[in-house]
Design an enzyme around this catalytic site. Sequence first.
Site, PDB file in Angstrom:
ATOM      1  N   LYS A 126       0.906  -1.713   0.194  1.00  0.00           N
ATOM      2  CA  LYS A 126       0.099   0.023   0.190  1.00  0.00           C
ATOM      3  C   LYS A 126       0.684   1.131   0.487  1.00  0.00           C
ATOM      4  O   LYS A 126       2.461   0.972   0.117  1.00  0.00           O
ATOM      5  CB  LYS A 126      -0.889   0.332   1.282  1.00  0.00           C
ATOM      6  CG  LYS A 126      -2.001   1.164   0.996  1.00  0.00           C
ATOM      7  CD  LYS A 126      -3.654   0.427   0.847  1.00  0.00           C
ATOM      8  CE  LYS A 126      -4.647   1.101   0.294  1.00  0.00           C
ATOM      9  NZ  LYS A 126      -5.607   0.249  -0.200  1.00  0.00           N
ATOM     10  N   ASP A 166      -7.024   4.611  -4.278  1.00  0.00           N
ATOM     11  CA  ASP A 166      -7.390   4.613  -3.230  1.00  0.00           C
ATOM     12  C   ASP A 166      -8.409   5.917  -2.933  1.00  0.00           C
ATOM     13  O   ASP A 166      -8.443   6.874  -3.850  1.00  0.00           O
ATOM     14  CB  ASP A 166      -6.790   3.864  -2.340  1.00  0.00           C
ATOM     15  CG  ASP A 166      -7.046   3.481  -0.514  1.00  0.00           C
ATOM     16  OD1 ASP A 166      -7.878   2.506  -0.902  1.00  0.00           O
ATOM     17  OD2 ASP A 166      -6.946   4.525   0.320  1.00  0.00           O
TER      18      ASP A 166
HETATM   19  P1  NDP Z   1     -12.927   8.118  -2.745  1.00  0.00           P
HETATM   20  O1  NDP Z   1     -11.777   9.129  -2.644  1.00  0.00           O
HETATM   21  O2  NDP Z   1     -13.029   8.209  -3.852  1.00  0.00           O
HETATM   22  O3  NDP Z   1     -13.950   8.423  -2.211  1.00  0.00           O
HETATM   23  C1  NDP Z   1     -13.960   8.126  -0.631  1.00  0.00           C
HETATM   24  C2  NDP Z   1     -14.652   8.951   0.363  1.00  0.00           C
HETATM   25  O4  NDP Z   1     -15.666   8.251   1.425  1.00  0.00           O
HETATM   26  C3  NDP Z   1     -15.764  10.469   0.238  1.00  0.00           C
HETATM   27  O5  NDP Z   1     -16.633  10.474  -0.390  1.00  0.00           O
HETATM   28  C4  NDP Z   1     -15.132  10.886   0.978  1.00  0.00           C
HETATM   29  O6  NDP Z   1     -15.309  12.422   1.642  1.00  0.00           O
HETATM   30  C5  NDP Z   1     -15.477  10.039   2.095  1.00  0.00           C
HETATM   31  N1  NDP Z   1     -14.902  10.018   3.310  1.00  0.00           N
HETATM   32  C6  NDP Z   1     -13.037   9.842   3.078  1.00  0.00           C
HETATM   33  N2  NDP Z   1     -12.357  10.010   4.161  1.00  0.00           N
HETATM   34  C7  NDP Z   1     -13.302  10.624   4.833  1.00  0.00           C
HETATM   35  C8  NDP Z   1     -13.551  10.736   6.327  1.00  0.00           C
HETATM   36  N3  NDP Z   1     -12.016  11.406   7.468  1.00  0.00           N
HETATM   37  N4  NDP Z   1     -15.081  11.037   6.869  1.00  0.00           N
HETATM   38  C9  NDP Z   1     -16.124  11.069   6.065  1.00  0.00           C
HETATM   39  N5  NDP Z   1     -16.341  10.634   4.967  1.00  0.00           N
HETATM   40  C10 NDP Z   1     -14.501  11.384   4.917  1.00  0.00           C
HETATM   41  O7  NDP Z   1     -12.138   6.810  -2.440  1.00  0.00           O
HETATM   42  P2  NDP Z   1     -12.637   5.164  -2.571  1.00  0.00           P
HETATM   43  O8  NDP Z   1     -14.175   5.369  -2.523  1.00  0.00           O
HETATM   44  O9  NDP Z   1     -12.178   4.567  -3.488  1.00  0.00           O
HETATM   45  O10 NDP Z   1     -12.430   4.579  -0.708  1.00  0.00           O
HETATM   46  C11 NDP Z   1     -13.280   4.643  -0.213  1.00  0.00           C
HETATM   47  C12 NDP Z   1     -12.823   3.556   1.024  1.00  0.00           C
HETATM   48  O11 NDP Z   1     -12.912   2.144   0.685  1.00  0.00           O
HETATM   49  C13 NDP Z   1     -11.076   3.497   1.696  1.00  0.00           C
HETATM   50  O12 NDP Z   1     -11.350   3.108   2.688  1.00  0.00           O
HETATM   51  C14 NDP Z   1     -11.092   2.258   0.482  1.00  0.00           C
HETATM   52  O13 NDP Z   1      -9.647   2.236   1.002  1.00  0.00           O
HETATM   53  C15 NDP Z   1     -12.069   2.029   0.728  1.00  0.00           C
HETATM   54  N6  NDP Z   1     -11.165   0.858  -1.038  1.00  0.00           N
HETATM   55  C16 NDP Z   1     -10.933   0.901  -2.213  1.00  0.00           C
HETATM   56  C17 NDP Z   1     -11.164   0.377  -2.926  1.00  0.00           C
HETATM   57  C18 NDP Z   1     -10.574   0.923  -4.264  1.00  0.00           C
HETATM   58  O14 NDP Z   1     -11.007  -0.045  -5.478  1.00  0.00           O
HETATM   59  N7  NDP Z   1     -11.010   2.601  -4.760  1.00  0.00           N
HETATM   60  C19 NDP Z   1     -10.771  -1.060  -3.124  1.00  0.00           C
HETATM   61  C20 NDP Z   1     -11.270  -1.439  -1.458  1.00  0.00           C
HETATM   62  C21 NDP Z   1     -11.213  -0.203  -0.763  1.00  0.00           C
HETATM   63  P3  NDP Z   1     -14.553  13.240   1.334  1.00  0.00           P
HETATM   64  O15 NDP Z   1     -14.382  13.654  -0.672  1.00  0.00           O
HETATM   65  O16 NDP Z   1     -15.741  14.456   2.232  1.00  0.00           O
HETATM   66  O17 NDP Z   1     -13.730  13.647   1.621  1.00  0.00           O
HETATM   67  O1  2IT Z   2      -8.152  -1.450  -0.561  1.00  0.00           O
HETATM   68  C1  2IT Z   2      -8.174  -2.105  -1.947  1.00  0.00           C
HETATM   69  O2  2IT Z   2      -8.089  -3.798  -2.687  1.00  0.00           O
HETATM   70  C2  2IT Z   2      -7.553  -0.738  -3.163  1.00  0.00           C
HETATM   71  N1  2IT Z   2      -7.465   0.120  -3.019  1.00  0.00           N
HETATM   72  C3  2IT Z   2      -7.564  -0.988  -4.718  1.00  0.00           C
HETATM   73  C4  2IT Z   2      -6.326  -2.009  -4.849  1.00  0.00           C
HETATM   74  C5  2IT Z   2      -5.680  -2.444  -5.940  1.00  0.00           C
HETATM   75  O3  2IT Z   2      -4.103  -2.961  -6.175  1.00  0.00           O
HETATM   76  O4  2IT Z   2      -6.255  -2.480  -7.136  1.00  0.00           O
END
Ligand code: NDP
Ligand code: 2IT
Length: 445
Positions: A126, A166
């Site tokens: 990561k 992420d």
């Molecule tokens: P994005 O940046 O696209 O979206 C994040 C969302 O979460 C936004 O709406 C953001 O709001 C909100 N957020 C972030 N920090 C906070 C906080 N401290 N309090 C409240 N809301 C918050 O990220 P992703 O959708 O990609 O990721 C979301 C989650 O999913 C994370 O935990 C990530 O690790 C996990 N994840 C992502 C993957 C991926 O493929 N993208 C794969 C697996 C897991 P704001 O804009 O106001 O900050």
């Molecule tokens: O938390 C996760 O699994 C991710 N942000 C996606 C990682 C990836 O390599 O697609």
Amino acid sequence: MDQKLDGIYQEVLHRNPGEVEFHQAVLEVFETLGPVMAKYPHFADIKIIQRICEPERQIIFRVPWQDDTGEIHINRAFRVEFNSALGPYKGGLRFHPSVYLGIIKFLGFEQVFKNALTGMPIGGGKGGSDFDPKGKSDSEIMRFCQSLMTELYRHLGEHTDVPAGDIGVGGREIGYMFGQYKRITNRYESGILTGKGLEWGGSLVRTEATGYGAVFFTQEMLKARGDSLEDKKVVVSGSGNVAIYAIEKAHELGAIVIACSDSSGIIVHEKGIDLDTVKRIKEVERRRISAYLEFHKDARYVEGGNIWDIPCDVALPCATQNELNGKDARTLVKNGCIAVAEGANMPTTPEGIQVFQDAKLAYGPGKAANAGGVATSALEMQQNASRDSWSFDYTQVRLQDIMINIHKNCFETAEEFGSPGNYVVGANINGFIRVARAMEAMGLI
Ligand code: NDP
Ligand code: 2IT
């Protein structure tokens, strides 16, 4: 906790001071490994657990960049290459001001087991930076990404380390980073990043994969209890990449998503969240979720509201770590919630998890429920390696099969180790054994 494991946990605390999220992720896994130690005592003899808790390599570097006014800024970036027993390091990059080594290590640690659960040839890693993308112009984002890649490129490779997105890192950022890698190395190596654009080596379904996968996992948990998503009221936290596509798939499968959020507040729309509006606000205009009210006068916005106060059948935390605490979990249970699947990484606090488990609702931990994103990244790597690109339908079927399999493996492993219905036990033990066996076979590494 098993006495041996407790000793190792004390060592982890001592060796990694102040990294509270990392401690939390390690403790959650250790609390479930007792029966594994009993069944496979030789894992303790060869110190597999101590080795798994120590990253293979940790890279920390300076990222200097200039904003549009010419002012210089210095950020710090990380890549923690945690474990490569099952394949090249694989895991996303996070840009958020809260990022420090402890966050990246918790995410990397989780990633090792998650990636193992997918059954695909990927190790765990990561990375990220304390850079705050909010309010930055496209050119500022580009200069930051270029500066970050100017150091990171030397650590990447399709057989070495393959980052993706992420929080704060999506298609735009992956594009700028890929361009800089190509320029520095003079090599078009599609396999060094995933989440690429569809015209230049990306995979269909990768954008949707994490959210879709979390909903497929929810569907499997409900199926195992003779239920389905049909007509269920769903609440999804966040409104980023994972949240948006969780909403899309939940609607496709007959559920109705009534609320979503960002870090400023929550939107409640009883007749169902209009996803086109959310996509427009978040993916195109990059504005706050409060703008939803401009398009839907019958929705409600609560500044600073708590999304877990909204009564629902199914809760999908898709924002960030520790966003759902013990009190929130009790509220959900009291309001009749029957299933929780984590699209985010470690969104539920240990107390919250305990509440869900005591109430015996279907609780799918992130390692299992959000593995669809990284699994589809591995599918992107397969397509890149064979210079091929698959159709949306074919790739989605592959994703769904993977999620069905992860669910089955977690379910069966939980039963085998004496905790039927406990997906935390199932996911941790199943992932751990896969990594441990590979490490054992490779000798002292
Ligand atoms: P994005 O940046 O696209 O979206 C994040 C969302 O979460 C936004 O709406 C953001 O709001 C909100 N957020 C972030 N920090 C906070 C906080 N401290 N309090 C409240 N809301 C918050 O990220 P992703 O959708 O990609 O990721 C979301 C989650 O999913 C994370 O935990 C990530 O690790 C996990 N994840 C992502 C993957 C991926 O493929 N993208 C794969 C697996 C897991 P704001 O804009 O106001 O900050
Ligand atoms: O938390 C996760 O699994 C991710 N942000 C996606 C990682 C990836 O390599 O697609």
